[in-house]
Design an enzyme around this catalytic site. Structure first.
Site, mmCIF file in Angstrom:
data_model
loop_
_atom_site.group_PDB
_atom_site.id
_atom_site.type_symbol
_atom_site.label_atom_id
_atom_site.label_comp_id
_atom_site.label_asym_id
_atom_site.label_seq_id
_atom_site.Cartn_x
_atom_site.Cartn_y
_atom_site.Cartn_z
ATOM 1 N N HIS A 1 0.927 -1.244 0.148
ATOM 2 C CA HIS A 1 -0.284 -0.466 0.178
ATOM 3 C C HIS A 1 0.819 1.367 -0.122
ATOM 4 O O HIS A 1 0.357 2.820 -0.131
ATOM 5 C CB HIS A 1 -1.191 -0.466 1.658
ATOM 6 C CG HIS A 1 -1.885 -1.193 0.983
ATOM 7 N ND1 HIS A 1 -2.960 -1.186 0.282
ATOM 8 C CD2 HIS A 1 -1.902 -1.938 1.986
ATOM 9 C CE1 HIS A 1 -3.630 -2.322 0.500
ATOM 10 N NE2 HIS A 1 -3.752 -3.016 1.685
ATOM 11 N N GLU B 1 -6.713 -11.906 6.034
ATOM 12 C CA GLU B 1 -7.130 -10.866 6.071
ATOM 13 C C GLU B 1 -8.644 -11.059 4.969
ATOM 14 O O GLU B 1 -9.109 -9.945 4.903
ATOM 15 C CB GLU B 1 -6.308 -9.591 5.559
ATOM 16 C CG GLU B 1 -6.026 -10.313 4.073
ATOM 17 C CD GLU B 1 -4.466 -9.043 3.799
ATOM 18 O OE1 GLU B 1 -5.148 -7.400 4.631
ATOM 19 O OE2 GLU B 1 -4.053 -9.034 3.375
ATOM 20 N N ASP C 1 -8.534 -4.958 6.104
ATOM 21 C CA ASP C 1 -9.480 -6.084 4.626
ATOM 22 C C ASP C 1 -10.486 -7.315 5.183
ATOM 23 O O ASP C 1 -11.142 -7.500 5.053
ATOM 24 C CB ASP C 1 -7.915 -6.271 4.291
ATOM 25 C CG ASP C 1 -6.977 -5.653 3.608
ATOM 26 O OD1 ASP C 1 -8.274 -4.597 2.135
ATOM 27 O OD2 ASP C 1 -6.034 -5.120 3.694
#
Length: 262
Positions: free
Chosen positions: A48, A152, A178
């Site tokens: 990310h 996740e 997530d």
């Protein structure tokens, strides 16, 4: 020269708590500050954060010799990508979105040389062998490599028992953000259903004798996970720490200088 020891791997296998921080600003200066701040481990994030292979190499070079162990998270668990990170000198990788035992087995193979795995032999070109200064790297590397897989999604949770049965995984990490989104609670990892799932997964990981980890800024959840036996917990993120500090400074300055009419 001998292969560098992996203190993070040794610690989580010994059952010692390891505190961590996320590095998402992709800035070497801040990595250097963070690596000497007192955390046991820091994550150089490429999923990310805007890190590429070259910036990851720079981070690994900076973090070498600092107290915090560098954990690298790739954008996805591709064998070719993991190979590059290992050659860059990463000894611990955290792979996101693991959802099956077969995927976990592929990751174990990705960090292992033949005949046990599929990692390509090219360490002479990389930092991993200190450019051949570690003459027995090919035979000793695996003992110091650490594989963390990230659960996740609901699919990952459903496959957790099978994933835990895969030999060669050093730790299982829960990703609350997530997981919350996949469970229909996007932006709310503290939802009761999500919290219950996290705790159930953590207990299952620990019961299997595997190191359990999590990233959460929720102090209550941090304590709860630590109390049930989690071994690596990331509590902070450089992006939010910096953003909050800057916004707080601006608010304080504006109140002082503009609010008073000056």
């Amino acid at each position: 020269m001998q292969i560098p020891k992996n203190p993070f791997k040794a610690a989580i296998h010994a059952g010692e708590m390891q505190t961590g921080c996320w590095l998402g600003l992709a800035e070497p200066y801040l990595a250097e500050i963070s690596g000497s701040a007192g955390f046991d481990w820091v994550v150089v994030d490429a999923e990310h954060a805007p890190n590429d292979l070259r910036s990851i190499v720079t981070h690994l070079q900076i973090l070498d010799g600092l107290p915090s162990h560098a954990v690298v998270r790739p954008p996805i668990g591709e064998t070719w990508m993991i190979k590059q990170y290992l050659e860059a000198g990463a000894q611990t990788v955290l792979v996101p979105m693991v959802e099956s035992a077969e995927q976990a087995r592929q990751l174990v193979r990705a960090i292992s040389y033949p005949p046990h795995g599929t990692r390509g032999v090219g360490s002479a070109l990389g930092r991993s062998s200190r450019f051949t200064a570690i003459p027995d790297y090919l035979n000793t590397a695996h003992a110091e490599l650490c594989l963390l897989v990230q659960i996740e999604t609901r699919a990952g949770v459903a496959a957790l028992d099978d994933i835990l049965a895969v030999d060669g995984i050093d730790g299982v990490f829960i990703g609350p953000a997530d997981l919350a989104a996949d469970m229909g609670h996007i932006g709310n990892p503290g939802a009761p259903e999500v919290h219950a799932t996290i705790i159930t997964c953590m207990r299952k990981i620990i019961a299997a004798g595997t190191a359990a980890g999590i990233l959460t800024t929720d102090a209550k959840l941090q304590s709860e996970c630590a109390e049930i036996g989690a071994r690596f917990i990331a509590t902070s993120i450089d992006v939010t720490l910096f953003a909050n500090a800057m916004r707080g400074a601006a608010t304080q300055t504006n109140a002082h200088l503009k609010g008073s009419g000056k």
